[in-house]
Design a protein around this motif. Sequence first.
Motif, short mmCIF file in Angstrom:
data_model
loop_
_atom_site.label_atom_id
_atom_site.label_comp_id
_atom_site.label_asym_id
_atom_site.label_seq_id
_atom_site.Cartn_x
_atom_site.Cartn_y
_atom_site.Cartn_z
N ARG A 14 -23.41 -19.81 21.28
CA ARG A 14 -24.23 -20.84 20.62
C ARG A 14 -23.37 -21.99 20.14
O ARG A 14 -22.19 -21.82 19.84
CB ARG A 14 -24.99 -20.25 19.44
N LEU A 15 -23.99 -23.14 20.00
CA LEU A 15 -23.31 -24.32 19.49
C LEU A 15 -22.99 -24.12 18.02
O LEU A 15 -23.83 -23.69 17.24
CB LEU A 15 -24.18 -25.56 19.68
N ALA A 16 -21.76 -24.43 17.63
CA ALA A 16 -21.32 -24.33 16.24
C ALA A 16 -20.54 -25.60 15.91
O ALA A 16 -20.25 -26.41 16.80
CB ALA A 16 -20.45 -23.09 16.05
N TYR A 17 -20.21 -25.78 14.63
CA TYR A 17 -19.50 -26.98 14.20
C TYR A 17 -18.35 -26.62 13.29
O TYR A 17 -18.49 -25.78 12.40
CB TYR A 17 -20.45 -27.92 13.43
N SER A 18 -17.22 -27.26 13.49
CA SER A 18 -16.10 -27.16 12.58
C SER A 18 -16.21 -28.37 11.65
O SER A 18 -16.29 -29.51 12.11
CB SER A 18 -14.78 -27.22 13.36
N ILE A 19 -16.24 -28.11 10.34
CA ILE A 19 -16.41 -29.17 9.35
C ILE A 19 -15.05 -29.43 8.70
O ILE A 19 -14.41 -28.51 8.19
CB ILE A 19 -17.44 -28.78 8.28
N ARG A 20 -14.62 -30.69 8.74
CA ARG A 20 -13.34 -31.07 8.13
C ARG A 20 -13.55 -32.23 7.17
O ARG A 20 -14.52 -32.96 7.27
CB ARG A 20 -12.34 -31.47 9.21
N ALA A 21 -12.61 -32.36 6.25
CA ALA A 21 -12.64 -33.45 5.27
C ALA A 21 -11.21 -33.84 4.94
O ALA A 21 -10.26 -33.11 5.25
CB ALA A 21 -13.38 -33.00 4.01
N THR A 22 -11.06 -34.98 4.29
CA THR A 22 -9.73 -35.41 3.85
C THR A 22 -9.53 -35.18 2.35
O THR A 22 -8.43 -35.34 1.85
CB THR A 22 -9.48 -36.90 4.17
N GLY A 23 -10.61 -34.81 1.65
CA GLY A 23 -10.49 -34.54 0.22
C GLY A 23 -11.79 -34.05 -0.38
O GLY A 23 -12.81 -33.99 0.30
N THR A 60 -16.77 -31.24 14.41
CA THR A 60 -16.37 -31.05 15.80
C THR A 60 -17.24 -29.94 16.36
O THR A 60 -17.16 -28.80 15.90
CB THR A 60 -14.88 -30.67 15.90
N PRO A 61 -18.10 -30.27 17.33
CA PRO A 61 -18.92 -29.22 17.93
C PRO A 61 -18.09 -28.35 18.87
O PRO A 61 -17.13 -28.82 19.49
CB PRO A 61 -19.99 -30.00 18.70
N TYR A 62 -18.44 -27.06 18.94
CA TYR A 62 -17.80 -26.15 19.88
C TYR A 62 -18.77 -25.02 20.19
O TYR A 62 -19.75 -24.81 19.47
CB TYR A 62 -16.48 -25.61 19.32
N VAL A 63 -18.51 -24.29 21.25
CA VAL A 63 -19.33 -23.14 21.61
C VAL A 63 -18.69 -21.91 20.96
O VAL A 63 -17.53 -21.60 21.23
CB VAL A 63 -19.45 -22.97 23.14
N GLY A 64 -19.45 -21.25 20.09
CA GLY A 64 -18.95 -20.09 19.36
C GLY A 64 -18.90 -18.84 20.22
O GLY A 64 -19.29 -18.85 21.40
#
Length: 136
Positions: A110-119, A102-106
């Motif tokens: 600057r552009l940053a990313y939230s990294i998620r996973a299910t496992g 999920t991109p977001y502005v930090g």
Amino acid sequence: MAIQGPIPIGFEQVFPHGCYIVGQVEQVKDFDASTNGRTVYAKDKTTGELVWQVPVMDGDPTVKASQKTVAVKILSATEPTAPPAAAGLPITPVEFVGMTVTPYVGQTGRLAYSIRATGMRPPRTKQTSISKEAAA
């Protein structure tokens, strides 16, 4: 716009050189909902699953040292179990499944990313992946 919410992405796209667990799996606190003396844990807004996080080091040798470690958030009803440590290594190789970014502005603008996973699981070797694909 057709893309809304988290963007599905493959593990190899995020960590083409692999990644390694460098800390403990921890449940993420919901600081807005928590009050003095009462801790509330974060839940994913879309799935309602509890949110856990684990710090990992990117295996890419070209990544700057200050950007090597990132937190991957894992959506799971129960605490995710890290893969077993590899003999002789001080860090644990890992592969994530069901990944999204999920991109977001930090805070710095600057552009940053939230990294998620299910496992998470032990990493598959290229040979293992090739053998499984050939058998299919």
